[in-house]
Write an enzyme that holds these catalytic residues in place. Structure first.
Site, PDB file in Angstrom:
ATOM      1  N   THR A  32     -15.405  -4.659 107.983  1.00  0.00           N
ATOM      2  CA  THR A  32     -16.223  -3.539 107.530  1.00  0.00           C
ATOM      3  C   THR A  32     -17.226  -4.008 106.486  1.00  0.00           C
ATOM      4  OG1 THR A  32     -16.173  -1.242 106.742  1.00  0.00           O
ATOM      5  CG2 THR A  32     -14.635  -2.777 105.688  1.00  0.00           C
ATOM      6  N   TYR A  33     -18.301  -3.259 106.309  1.00  0.00           N
ATOM      7  CA  TYR A  33     -19.299  -3.616 105.300  1.00  0.00           C
ATOM      8  C   TYR A  33     -20.000  -2.358 104.817  1.00  0.00           C
ATOM      9  CZ  TYR A  33     -23.139  -3.108 108.689  1.00  0.00           C
ATOM     10  OH  TYR A  33     -24.035  -2.620 109.615  1.00  0.00           O
ATOM     11  N   GLU A  43     -16.235 -13.127 122.777  1.00  0.00           N
ATOM     12  CA  GLU A  43     -15.065 -12.535 123.412  1.00  0.00           C
ATOM     13  C   GLU A  43     -14.549 -13.434 124.526  1.00  0.00           C
ATOM     14  OE1 GLU A  43     -17.946 -11.027 122.987  1.00  0.00           O
ATOM     15  OE2 GLU A  43     -17.707  -8.955 122.281  1.00  0.00           O
TER      16      GLU A  43
HETATM   17  N1  UDP Z   1     -19.655  -5.678 110.339  1.00  0.00           N
HETATM   18  C1  UDP Z   1     -19.452  -6.305 109.113  1.00  0.00           C
HETATM   19  N2  UDP Z   1     -20.508  -6.918 108.512  1.00  0.00           N
HETATM   20  C2  UDP Z   1     -21.768  -6.914 109.025  1.00  0.00           C
HETATM   21  C3  UDP Z   1     -21.975  -6.267 110.252  1.00  0.00           C
HETATM   22  C4  UDP Z   1     -20.899  -5.676 110.886  1.00  0.00           C
HETATM   23  O1  UDP Z   1     -18.337  -6.293 108.609  1.00  0.00           O
HETATM   24  O2  UDP Z   1     -22.687  -7.474 108.420  1.00  0.00           O
HETATM   25  C5  UDP Z   1     -18.529  -5.002 111.002  1.00  0.00           C
HETATM   26  C6  UDP Z   1     -18.766  -3.515 111.258  1.00  0.00           C
HETATM   27  O3  UDP Z   1     -18.337  -2.754 110.161  1.00  0.00           O
HETATM   28  C7  UDP Z   1     -17.938  -3.260 112.493  1.00  0.00           C
HETATM   29  C8  UDP Z   1     -18.030  -4.586 113.236  1.00  0.00           C
HETATM   30  O4  UDP Z   1     -18.356  -5.577 112.260  1.00  0.00           O
HETATM   31  O5  UDP Z   1     -16.604  -2.981 112.179  1.00  0.00           O
HETATM   32  C9  UDP Z   1     -19.099  -4.582 114.332  1.00  0.00           C
HETATM   33  O6  UDP Z   1     -20.337  -4.258 113.754  1.00  0.00           O
HETATM   34  P1  UDP Z   1     -21.490  -3.528 114.574  1.00  0.00           P
HETATM   35  O7  UDP Z   1     -20.958  -2.227 115.053  1.00  0.00           O
HETATM   36  O8  UDP Z   1     -22.725  -3.515 113.738  1.00  0.00           O
HETATM   37  O9  UDP Z   1     -21.658  -4.540 115.760  1.00  0.00           O
HETATM   38  P2  UDP Z   1     -22.044  -4.200 117.239  1.00  0.00           P
HETATM   39  O10 UDP Z   1     -21.368  -2.908 117.566  1.00  0.00           O
HETATM   40  O11 UDP Z   1     -23.516  -4.098 117.226  1.00  0.00           O
HETATM   41  O12 UDP Z   1     -21.505  -5.360 117.999  1.00  0.00           O
END
Ligand code: UDP
Length: 252
Positions: free
Chosen positions: A11-12, A201
């Protein structure tokens, strides 16, 4: 006894973080125990996240990833690795599932992944704002046997397995006791960040299973969507002039 679920969430800080984390906490609190929620942040543990976790009725560990981000596209990747190292180091026993904070999960999903022996996968519906359509990614099944893959156009044929990060779960003993799964001990599972974006993945899964015969399709027939991967971020939100969102909004 019920199998433990180990739910890993990077999370961020952003506008909707508190909303996302609270929503996921509510979902997880409805899942029968034992469940361990491993929440990982970059650099330091924020007090906001700590408070949400503390107030939830979920058993959790709040971890911090201190690795330098070399590639901005590695979002969440190092944090997931931090959780994998933790699971490996402490030999946590359970079914590991990568659950991003912003996705939507049904309770049936958690019920189903508890039944996984080695590696389970299922179709995920991806909803994208820009494309204005839903894309299905994941296995096509005959019963619980995986016989093919739904895939989206941009990755056709390149990837061995067409699985979303939130579309698989596996037995944690694969990480710290590979012998029982007939995996070579001298070949530790490479982490998620050794490959380019979009291939994380499949590269990870290729180390956990040899082929589709070692996978369990979920739920029976894989004919149901159990979770939704959303790309509905607030990055592009235009705020009124002179007003900036510095940190996440508290939703309680
Ligand atoms: N996340 C994070 N740091 C970041 C960007 C994303 O911790 O700088 C976390 C975000 O909170 C989520 C997961 O990584 O739990 C996937 O992020 P995101 O939904 O932006 O990625 P996508 O869905 O585009 O693959």
């Amino acid at each position: 006894p019920q199998k433990q679920l180990i739910v890993v969430t990077p999370t961020y800080n952003r506008a909707l973080q508190a909303f996302y984390l609270n929503r996921l906490a509510h979902t997880l609190s409805l899942v029968p125990p034992p469940l361990l929620w491993i929440v990982v942040e970059m650099n330091s543990a924020s007090t906001e996240t700590a408070e949400i976790l503390r107030k939830s009725s979920v058993m959790y560990r709040h971890l911090v990833c201190t690795k330098n981000l070399t590639n901005i596209k590695d979002r969440g990747v190092h944090q997931r690795n931090t959780a994998l190292e933790h699971i490996e180091h402490h030999r946590l026993d359970g079914i590991v599932y990568f659950a991003d904070d912003d996705n939507i999960y049904s309770l049936q999903l958690f019920e189903s992944i508890r039944e996984i022996r080695r590696f389970g996968t299922w179709p995920v519906s991806m909803l994208t704002q820009s494309k204005n359509k839903a894309i299905l990614e994941g296995p096509v099944c005959n019963g619980s046997q995986v016989i093919g893959w739904h895939t989206n156009e941009k990755s056709k044929k390149l990837r061995r397995f067409h699985v979303d990060m939130s579309g698989f779960a596996f037995n944690s003993t694969i990480l710290w006791n590979p012998k029982i799964w007939h995996r070579p001990v001298l070949d530790p599972i490479r982490q998620l960040d050794t490959v380019k974006e979009g291939f994380q993945e499949t590269t990870f899964i290729e180390q956990v299973v040899e082929d589709e015969s070692q996978m369990e399709g979920i739920p029976h027939g894989c004919g149901r969507v159990l979770n939704w991967h959303l790309h509905l971020e607030a990055h592009g939100l235009v705020h009124p002039r002179g007003w900036r969102l510095q940190k996440n909004l508290d939703v309680i």
